[in-house]
Design a protein around this motif. Structure first.
Motif, PDB file in Angstrom:
ATOM      1  N   HIS A 269       0.852  -1.196   0.000  1.00 28.72           N
ATOM      2  CA  HIS A 269       0.000   0.000   0.000  1.00 28.72           C
ATOM      3  C   HIS A 269       0.884   1.240   0.000  1.00 28.72           C
ATOM      4  CE1 HIS A 269      -2.558  -3.242   1.432  1.00 28.72           C
ATOM      5  NE2 HIS A 269      -3.612  -2.510   1.130  1.00 28.72           N
ATOM      6  N   ARG A 270       0.757   2.065  -1.005  1.00 31.67           N
ATOM      7  CA  ARG A 270       1.628   3.225  -1.161  1.00 31.67           C
ATOM      8  C   ARG A 270       1.307   4.369  -0.204  1.00 31.67           C
ATOM      9  NH1 ARG A 270       4.711   3.269  -5.821  1.00 31.67           N
ATOM     10  NH2 ARG A 270       4.337   1.546  -7.261  1.00 31.67           N
ATOM     11  N   ASP A 271       0.140   4.321   0.406  1.00 29.36           N
ATOM     12  CA  ASP A 271      -0.263   5.421   1.281  1.00 29.36           C
ATOM     13  C   ASP A 271      -0.056   5.078   2.759  1.00 29.36           C
ATOM     14  OD1 ASP A 271      -2.232   3.509   1.379  1.00 29.36           O
ATOM     15  OD2 ASP A 271      -3.888   4.852   0.837  1.00 29.36           O
ATOM     16  N   VAL A 272       0.924   4.252   3.048  1.00 32.03           N
ATOM     17  CA  VAL A 272       1.233   3.832   4.412  1.00 32.03           C
ATOM     18  C   VAL A 272       2.657   4.245   4.762  1.00 32.03           C
ATOM     19  CG1 VAL A 272       1.528   1.859   5.959  1.00 32.03           C
ATOM     20  CG2 VAL A 272      -0.366   1.902   4.325  1.00 32.03           C
ATOM     21  N   GLU A 273       2.843   4.756   5.977  1.00 36.61           N
ATOM     22  CA  GLU A 273       4.169   5.075   6.506  1.00 36.61           C
ATOM     23  C   GLU A 273       4.568   4.028   7.535  1.00 36.61           C
ATOM     24  OE1 GLU A 273       6.267   7.270   5.620  1.00 36.61           O
ATOM     25  OE2 GLU A 273       5.342   9.180   5.067  1.00 36.61           O
ATOM     26  N   PHE A 274       5.809   3.566   7.479  1.00 39.65           N
ATOM     27  CA  PHE A 274       6.401   2.806   8.564  1.00 39.65           C
ATOM     28  C   PHE A 274       7.245   3.790   9.385  1.00 39.65           C
ATOM     29  CE2 PHE A 274       5.395  -0.834   5.899  1.00 39.65           C
ATOM     30  CZ  PHE A 274       5.092  -1.823   6.821  1.00 39.65           C
ATOM     31  N   TRP A 275       6.786   4.088  10.594  1.00 41.50           N
ATOM     32  CA  TRP A 275       7.478   5.038  11.449  1.00 41.50           C
ATOM     33  C   TRP A 275       7.865   4.375  12.765  1.00 41.50           C
ATOM     34  CZ3 TRP A 275       4.015  10.094  11.105  1.00 41.50           C
ATOM     35  CH2 TRP A 275       4.341  10.780   9.936  1.00 41.50           C
ATOM     36  N   THR A 276       8.660   5.099  13.542  1.00 44.63           N
ATOM     37  CA  THR A 276       8.954   4.705  14.919  1.00 44.63           C
ATOM     38  C   THR A 276       8.110   5.556  15.859  1.00 44.63           C
ATOM     39  OG1 THR A 276      10.812   6.239  14.914  1.00 44.63           O
ATOM     40  CG2 THR A 276      11.303   3.922  14.414  1.00 44.63           C
ATOM     41  N   GLY A 277       8.147   5.228  17.151  1.00 50.14           N
ATOM     42  CA  GLY A 277       7.325   5.955  18.109  1.00 50.14           C
ATOM     43  C   GLY A 277       7.654   7.432  18.187  1.00 50.14           C
ATOM     44  N   ASP A 278       8.939   7.764  18.128  1.00 53.60           N
ATOM     45  CA  ASP A 278       9.293   9.183  18.224  1.00 53.60           C
ATOM     46  C   ASP A 278       8.840   9.960  16.985  1.00 53.60           C
ATOM     47  OD1 ASP A 278      11.188   7.973  16.582  1.00 53.60           O
ATOM     48  OD2 ASP A 278      12.927   8.737  17.676  1.00 53.60           O
ATOM     49  N   GLN A 279       8.818   9.320  15.824  1.00 52.95           N
ATOM     50  CA  GLN A 279       8.289   9.981  14.631  1.00 52.95           C
ATOM     51  C   GLN A 279       6.788  10.220  14.756  1.00 52.95           C
ATOM     52  OE1 GLN A 279      10.077   6.976  11.879  1.00 52.95           O
ATOM     53  NE2 GLN A 279      10.643   8.769  10.663  1.00 52.95           N
ATOM     54  N   ILE A 280       6.081   9.231  15.292  1.00 57.85           N
ATOM     55  CA  ILE A 280       4.642   9.396  15.507  1.00 57.85           C
ATOM     56  C   ILE A 280       4.393  10.527  16.498  1.00 57.85           C
ATOM     57  CG2 ILE A 280       2.543   8.283  16.356  1.00 57.85           C
ATOM     58  CD1 ILE A 280       3.805   5.593  15.445  1.00 57.85           C
ATOM     59  N   LEU A 281       5.184  10.559  17.561  1.00 52.04           N
ATOM     60  CA  LEU A 281       5.035  11.608  18.572  1.00 52.04           C
ATOM     61  C   LEU A 281       5.243  12.990  17.960  1.00 52.04           C
ATOM     62  CD1 LEU A 281       4.736  12.394  21.607  1.00 52.04           C
ATOM     63  CD2 LEU A 281       7.237  12.274  21.722  1.00 52.04           C
ATOM     64  N   ASP A 282       6.311  13.160  17.190  1.00 55.13           N
ATOM     65  CA  ASP A 282       6.592  14.474  16.591  1.00 55.13           C
ATOM     66  C   ASP A 282       5.467  14.907  15.660  1.00 55.13           C
ATOM     67  OD1 ASP A 282       8.989  14.669  17.943  1.00 55.13           O
ATOM     68  OD2 ASP A 282      10.197  13.916  16.278  1.00 55.13           O
ATOM     69  N   TRP A 283       4.979  13.955  14.858  1.00 50.76           N
ATOM     70  CA  TRP A 283       3.876  14.277  13.950  1.00 50.76           C
ATOM     71  C   TRP A 283       2.633  14.684  14.736  1.00 50.76           C
ATOM     72  CZ3 TRP A 283      -0.378  10.769  13.998  1.00 50.76           C
ATOM     73  CH2 TRP A 283      -1.436  11.142  13.153  1.00 50.76           C
ATOM     74  N   TYR A 284       2.307  13.934  15.775  1.00 47.72           N
ATOM     75  CA  TYR A 284       1.099  14.224  16.541  1.00 47.72           C
ATOM     76  C   TYR A 284       1.208  15.574  17.239  1.00 47.72           C
ATOM     77  CZ  TYR A 284      -2.513  13.967  20.105  1.00 47.72           C
ATOM     78  OH  TYR A 284      -3.584  14.247  20.916  1.00 47.72           O
ATOM     79  N   GLN A 285       2.344  15.860  17.829  1.00 41.59           N
ATOM     80  CA  GLN A 285       2.506  17.129  18.540  1.00 41.59           C
ATOM     81  C   GLN A 285       2.399  18.316  17.592  1.00 41.59           C
ATOM     82  OE1 GLN A 285       6.266  16.414  20.590  1.00 41.59           O
ATOM     83  NE2 GLN A 285       5.156  15.986  22.494  1.00 41.59           N
ATOM     84  N   GLU A 286       2.785  18.124  16.359  1.00 42.05           N
ATOM     85  CA  GLU A 286       2.711  19.208  15.382  1.00 42.05           C
ATOM     86  C   GLU A 286       1.313  19.371  14.802  1.00 42.05           C
ATOM     87  OE1 GLU A 286       4.778  20.438  11.097  1.00 42.05           O
ATOM     88  OE2 GLU A 286       5.782  19.022  12.441  1.00 42.05           O
ATOM     89  N   ASN A 287       0.536  18.285  14.793  1.00 42.72           N
ATOM     90  CA  ASN A 287      -0.750  18.309  14.090  1.00 42.72           C
ATOM     91  C   ASN A 287      -1.973  18.103  14.973  1.00 42.72           C
ATOM     92  OD1 ASN A 287      -0.074  18.220  10.955  1.00 42.72           O
ATOM     93  ND2 ASN A 287       1.411  16.905  11.991  1.00 42.72           N
ATOM     94  N   ARG A 288      -1.791  17.890  16.261  1.00 40.71           N
ATOM     95  CA  ARG A 288      -2.950  17.602  17.109  1.00 40.71           C
ATOM     96  C   ARG A 288      -3.882  18.810  17.176  1.00 40.71           C
ATOM     97  NH1 ARG A 288       0.521  17.217  22.674  1.00 40.71           N
ATOM     98  NH2 ARG A 288       1.474  19.273  22.564  1.00 40.71           N
ATOM     99  N   PRO A 289      -5.158  18.542  17.265  1.00 41.09           N
ATOM    100  CA  PRO A 289      -6.126  19.644  17.360  1.00 41.09           C
ATOM    101  C   PRO A 289      -5.946  20.417  18.665  1.00 41.09           C
ATOM    102  CG  PRO A 289      -7.201  17.557  16.809  1.00 41.09           C
ATOM    103  CD  PRO A 289      -5.812  17.227  17.234  1.00 41.09           C
TER     104      PRO A 289
END
Length: 303
Positions: A269-289
């Motif tokens: 699936h081309r629309d999937v990211e394989f990330w680590t926990g710290d990458q998920i954290l950084d993304w969430y902190q930048e984009n959370r409502p």
């Protein structure tokens, strides 16, 4: 605080949507658990029941069953992840960092994230000094990698009433123990909030193989079924899925291929990211409502 007091009920339906970069819609992260089992204490898990009953000491067959994972199984998992081009998160006991230096080095060389996983594989409610245990785990990882761990996974997902509070006070930014959502959520502590990143109990080889006693192919089938549904759900808002493996379980010869086949299915699936926990954290902190506001008798207060 009781667990139910650390976060409000908020159904995923109706939340502001979360978006991933580059048109992606689902994040998958893989957590490899590496642990230290004392050869003088009762084994945390067993594969063979002693013929005369009781709790033998030493328990050679069950200690050796686990040790096989770190001597052989880990390296099979590593090769499979290398073949698929996936960088994993290593949830590791602080003592295991020193006991298995080649594992530590291999993970470092590949840029894996190191997650605190207790100093030894012991229920956090039975640790003599929880804060000291967390501190010792942090020191071991930071000393070996030069990087202070940002994430924590309790051994067996165990916590005390104070674990989230202590983790924040000791510099941790996220935890994986609260398996209750497909998106990161924030937990209240007595100081700053602590982010919980989605983990898994049922797409976890401990549950499937050791507790439910499924055949090895169940790992592939369940991982694929879980991913297909989460990927479908992520059409409107990003979701996070975890896959969990232990070297002494999925790293054995008759199970490894099912783990790798699951990754291959997801990779298609081309629309999937394989990330680590710290990458998920950084993304969430930048984009959370922004936090919602609730009305209290003395005015509006952020929830």
């Amino acid at each position: 605080m009781r667990p139910s007091e650390r976060l409000d009920y908020e159904p995923i339906d109706g939340r502001p949507p979360l978006s991933l970069p580059r048109g992606k819609r689902t994040v998958v992260w893989i957590i490899v658990n590496v642990e230290t089992w004392s050869d003088t204490d009762p084994m945390p898990r067993t594969v063979l029941t002693p013929p005369a009953g009781g709790i033998p000491a030493p328990d050679v067959p069950n200690w050796a069953w686990h040790e096989y994972g770190n001597r052989v199984g880990f390296w099979r998992l590593l090769q499979a992840l290398d073949r698929q081009g996936v960088r994993a998160a290593l949830a590791i006991n602080g003592q295991a960092v020193e006991h298995y230096p080649q594992i530590t080095s291999a993970a470092r060389e590949r840029g894996w994230e190191f997650i605190g996983h207790g100093f030894t594989q012991k229920n956090m409610q039975k640790v003599q000094d929880e804060r000291a245990d967390i501190q010792a785990t942090t020191r071991a990882i930071e000393s070996a990698t030069g990087i202070r761990p940002r994430g924590w996974l309790g051994p067996g997902l165990t916590e005390t009433w104070e674990t989230p509070d202590i983790l924040v006070e000791e510099g941790y930014e996220y935890v994986c123990d609260w398996v209750l959502d497909d998106q990161p959520v924030e937990l209240r502590t007595r100081t700053s909030p602590l982010v919980n990143i989605p983990y898994t109990q049922e797409c976890n080889d401990v549950a499937m193989m050791l507790i439910q006693h499924h055949p090895a192919r169940e790992y592939f089938q369940r991982a694929v079924d879980q991913f297909d549904q989460i990927h479908k759900d992520s059409a409107d808002t990003a979701r996070v899925m975890a896959l969990v493996v232990h070297p002494y379980i999925m790293g054995v010869p008759h199970r490894l291929k099912y783990f790798e086949q699951a990754i291959q299915h997801i990779h298609a699936h081309r629309d999937v990211e394989f990330w680590t926990g710290d990458q998920i954290l950084d993304w969430y902190q930048e984009n959370r409502p922004a936090p919602a506001l609730r009305r209290e008798p003395d005015g509006l207060i952020a929830s």
